[in-house]
Design an enzyme around this catalytic site. Structure first.
Site, mmCIF file in Angstrom:
data_model
loop_
_atom_site.group_PDB
_atom_site.id
_atom_site.type_symbol
_atom_site.label_atom_id
_atom_site.label_comp_id
_atom_site.label_asym_id
_atom_site.label_seq_id
_atom_site.Cartn_x
_atom_site.Cartn_y
_atom_site.Cartn_z
ATOM 1 N N CYS A 111 0.387 4.363 18.657
ATOM 2 C CA CYS A 111 0.394 2.982 18.252
ATOM 3 C C CYS A 111 1.303 2.442 19.394
ATOM 4 C CB CYS A 111 1.484 3.219 17.118
ATOM 5 S SG CYS A 111 0.804 3.801 15.600
ATOM 6 N N HIS A 236 5.256 -3.790 16.697
ATOM 7 C CA HIS A 236 4.003 -2.879 16.005
ATOM 8 C C HIS A 236 4.190 -3.140 14.699
ATOM 9 C CE1 HIS A 236 1.314 -0.118 15.027
ATOM 10 N NE2 HIS A 236 2.157 0.916 14.522
ATOM 11 N N ASN A 266 -1.706 -1.132 9.408
ATOM 12 C CA ASN A 266 -1.313 -0.506 10.741
ATOM 13 C C ASN A 266 -2.639 -0.351 11.546
ATOM 14 O OD1 ASN A 266 -0.265 1.028 12.725
ATOM 15 N ND2 ASN A 266 0.647 2.348 11.673
HETATM 16 N N1 ACO Z 1 0.489 5.226 -4.193
HETATM 17 C C1 ACO Z 1 1.268 5.406 -5.010
HETATM 18 N N2 ACO Z 1 2.199 6.420 -4.805
HETATM 19 C C2 ACO Z 1 2.484 7.070 -3.658
HETATM 20 C C3 ACO Z 1 1.438 6.501 -2.611
HETATM 21 C C4 ACO Z 1 0.554 5.791 -2.804
HETATM 22 N N3 ACO Z 1 -0.075 5.233 -1.781
HETATM 23 N N4 ACO Z 1 1.840 7.382 -1.471
HETATM 24 C C5 ACO Z 1 2.880 8.245 -1.832
HETATM 25 N N5 ACO Z 1 3.212 7.745 -3.169
HETATM 26 C C6 ACO Z 1 4.171 8.398 -3.971
HETATM 27 C C7 ACO Z 1 4.856 9.928 -3.238
HETATM 28 O O1 ACO Z 1 3.924 10.809 -3.865
HETATM 29 C C8 ACO Z 1 6.053 10.085 -3.886
HETATM 30 O O2 ACO Z 1 6.072 10.483 -5.298
HETATM 31 P P1 ACO Z 1 7.096 11.512 -5.770
HETATM 32 O O3 ACO Z 1 8.490 10.993 -5.558
HETATM 33 O O4 ACO Z 1 6.511 11.660 -7.221
HETATM 34 O O5 ACO Z 1 7.013 13.058 -4.915
HETATM 35 C C9 ACO Z 1 6.538 8.517 -3.900
HETATM 36 O O6 ACO Z 1 5.403 7.818 -3.760
HETATM 37 C C10 ACO Z 1 7.576 8.371 -2.722
HETATM 38 O O7 ACO Z 1 6.827 8.841 -1.602
HETATM 39 P P2 ACO Z 1 7.391 8.790 -0.088
HETATM 40 O O8 ACO Z 1 6.342 9.187 1.060
HETATM 41 O O9 ACO Z 1 8.657 9.201 -0.148
HETATM 42 O O10 ACO Z 1 7.739 7.063 -0.003
HETATM 43 P P3 ACO Z 1 8.127 6.166 0.857
HETATM 44 O O11 ACO Z 1 9.280 4.960 0.244
HETATM 45 O O12 ACO Z 1 8.886 7.015 2.179
HETATM 46 O O13 ACO Z 1 7.078 5.295 1.763
HETATM 47 C C11 ACO Z 1 5.613 5.429 3.760
HETATM 48 C C12 ACO Z 1 5.945 5.996 2.408
HETATM 49 C C13 ACO Z 1 5.147 3.954 3.378
HETATM 50 C C14 ACO Z 1 4.540 6.139 4.391
HETATM 51 C C15 ACO Z 1 7.014 5.267 4.559
HETATM 52 O O14 ACO Z 1 7.723 6.580 4.425
HETATM 53 C C16 ACO Z 1 6.601 4.845 5.812
HETATM 54 O O15 ACO Z 1 6.318 3.726 6.220
HETATM 55 N N6 ACO Z 1 6.968 5.692 6.808
HETATM 56 C C17 ACO Z 1 6.788 5.075 8.259
HETATM 57 C C18 ACO Z 1 5.578 5.835 8.729
HETATM 58 C C19 ACO Z 1 4.511 4.865 9.051
HETATM 59 O O16 ACO Z 1 4.774 3.762 9.193
HETATM 60 N N7 ACO Z 1 3.401 5.404 9.664
HETATM 61 C C20 ACO Z 1 2.478 4.785 10.511
HETATM 62 C C21 ACO Z 1 2.093 5.196 11.718
HETATM 63 S S1 ACO Z 1 3.495 5.412 12.605
HETATM 64 C C22 ACO Z 1 4.082 4.203 13.337
HETATM 65 O O17 ACO Z 1 3.386 3.427 13.442
HETATM 66 C C23 ACO Z 1 5.463 3.874 13.398
#
Ligand code: ACO
Length: 309
Positions: A111, A236, A266
């Site tokens: 990224c 980004h 993304n």
């Molecule tokens: N739909 C519904 N529920 C979901 C989904 C979905 N698509 N995905 C995960 N869940 C659930 C999980 O299973 C979890 O359930 P549980 O509590 O019963 O175990 C719950 O939602 C919470 O999951 P988390 O992963 O803790 O959710 P979080 O609030 O951290 O959000 C996310 C996840 C959006 C990926 C976030 O952590 C994030 O944006 N992280 C940054 C990573 C990123 O952006 N990566 C892209 C590439 S890197 C970059 O470009 C910087």
């Protein structure tokens, strides 16, 4: 002598995949995706290849810059989804454009690829080794996304953005830029050779905010610019909550961040050049403005660029 953005262009695949479409594919909801990420829809390249997207964005950027492909000294492509193992996507694009004079290569920094490409191109221009450079961020992430994994498949999209850089005759310039990496954190975000994207989302979230803030502060300090002088931030587009947290940490009002993640998700190395093009087209970025760009991605890699447009 400075480095100027002479023209920009984008290519966005025709196929739109909405959160409601994803509800039919995995156990998710529009509400979850919107509140956790800010994403409403993304583009999926069903018909377009990586090189076709890169070519579409490049032709628009070259036209806007009024630069002939034959006058390019370098074609530089940032991607983590190259068309082939080799040759580079840069070489394939060079052939498509008929950019016979220059040489071409790829940068692999996930990224952060576009931020890396900007710094490399700026160095080539300022050292006098090149006069006109095309840089492209292009991704076909839909090919390396596991469409049965709800924790990743809702996040990513496909697309391309291109920028023509040349020496400036006016005050336009890249005032400061920095690239960083920490290979010991590679397993927070990666894909095996023929595998899908794997990600430790929560960990990444925290590191992304911290590292992008640090990179931004370093380029601001180097250029002697304070955060309140910034006209526009082009971060980004990984998660709108990451963007909001970053703006808060930097003490820059949220409405100074350019956000289009709702429409494209993304798109990795393509996200900043797509946003840059849209910001210029919408009149959010005008000549003379100070723009701060920052990214963070697999590697881990991160960086920032401060530009007077
Ligand atoms: N739909 C519904 N529920 C979901 C989904 C979905 N698509 N995905 C995960 N869940 C659930 C999980 O299973 C979890 O359930 P549980 O509590 O019963 O175990 C719950 O939602 C919470 O999951 P988390 O992963 O803790 O959710 P979080 O609030 O951290 O959000 C996310 C996840 C959006 C990926 C976030 O952590 C994030 O944006 N992280 C940054 C990573 C990123 O952006 N990566 C892209 C590439 S890197 C970059 O470009 C910087």
């Amino acid at each position: 002598m400075g480095t100027k953005i002479a023209g920009t262009g984008v290519y966005l695949p025709k196929e739109v995949l909405t959160n409601f479409d994803l509800e039919k594919m995995v156990d998710t909801s529009d509400e979850w995706i919107t509140t956790r990420t800010g994403i409403k829809e993304r583009r999926v390249a069903k018909e377009e290849s990586v090189v076709e997207m890169a070519k579409g964005a490049s032709l628009e950027a070259l036209e806007n810059a009024k630069v002939d492909p034959e006058d390019l000294d370098v074609v530089l492509v940032a991607t983590l989804t190259p068309e082939k193992k080799f040759p580079s996507t840069g070489c394939l694009l060079q052939a498509e454009l008929g950019a016979k004079k220059g040489y071409a290569f790829d940068i692999s920094a996930a990224c952060s690829g576009f931020i890396y490409a900007l710094e490399v191109a700026d160095g080539l221009l300022k050292s006098g080794k090149a006069k006109k450079i095309l840089i492209v961020g292009v991704e076909k992430l839909s090919e390396i996304v596991d469409w049965t994994d709800r924790s990743t498949c809702v996040l990513f999209g496909d697309g391309a953005g291109a920028v023509v850089l040349e020496k400036s005759e006016d005050e336009s310039d890249i005032l400061a830029s920095r690239m960083f990496s920490d290979g010991s954190l590679w397993d927070i975000l990666y894909a095996e050779k023929c595998g899908y994207i794997k990600m430790k989302g929560r960990e990444l979230f925290k590191v992304a905010v911290r590292n992008m803030e640090d990179a931004c502060r370093k380029v601001l300090e180097e250029a002697g610019v304070s955060p309140d002088e910034i006209d526009l931030v082009i971060p980004h587009q990984a998660n709108v909550r990451i963007i909001n947290a970053l703006m808060e940490k930097l003490g820059i009002p949220k409405d100074k961040a350019f956000v289009n993640i709702d429409r494209y998700g993304n798109t990795s190395a393509a996200s900043i050049p797509i946003a840059l093009h849209e910001a210029i087209q919408e009149g959010r970025l005008r000549r003379g403005d100070l723009v701060l760009m920052t990214a963070m991605g697999g590697g881990l890699t991160w960086g920032a660029t401060l530009l007077r447009y």
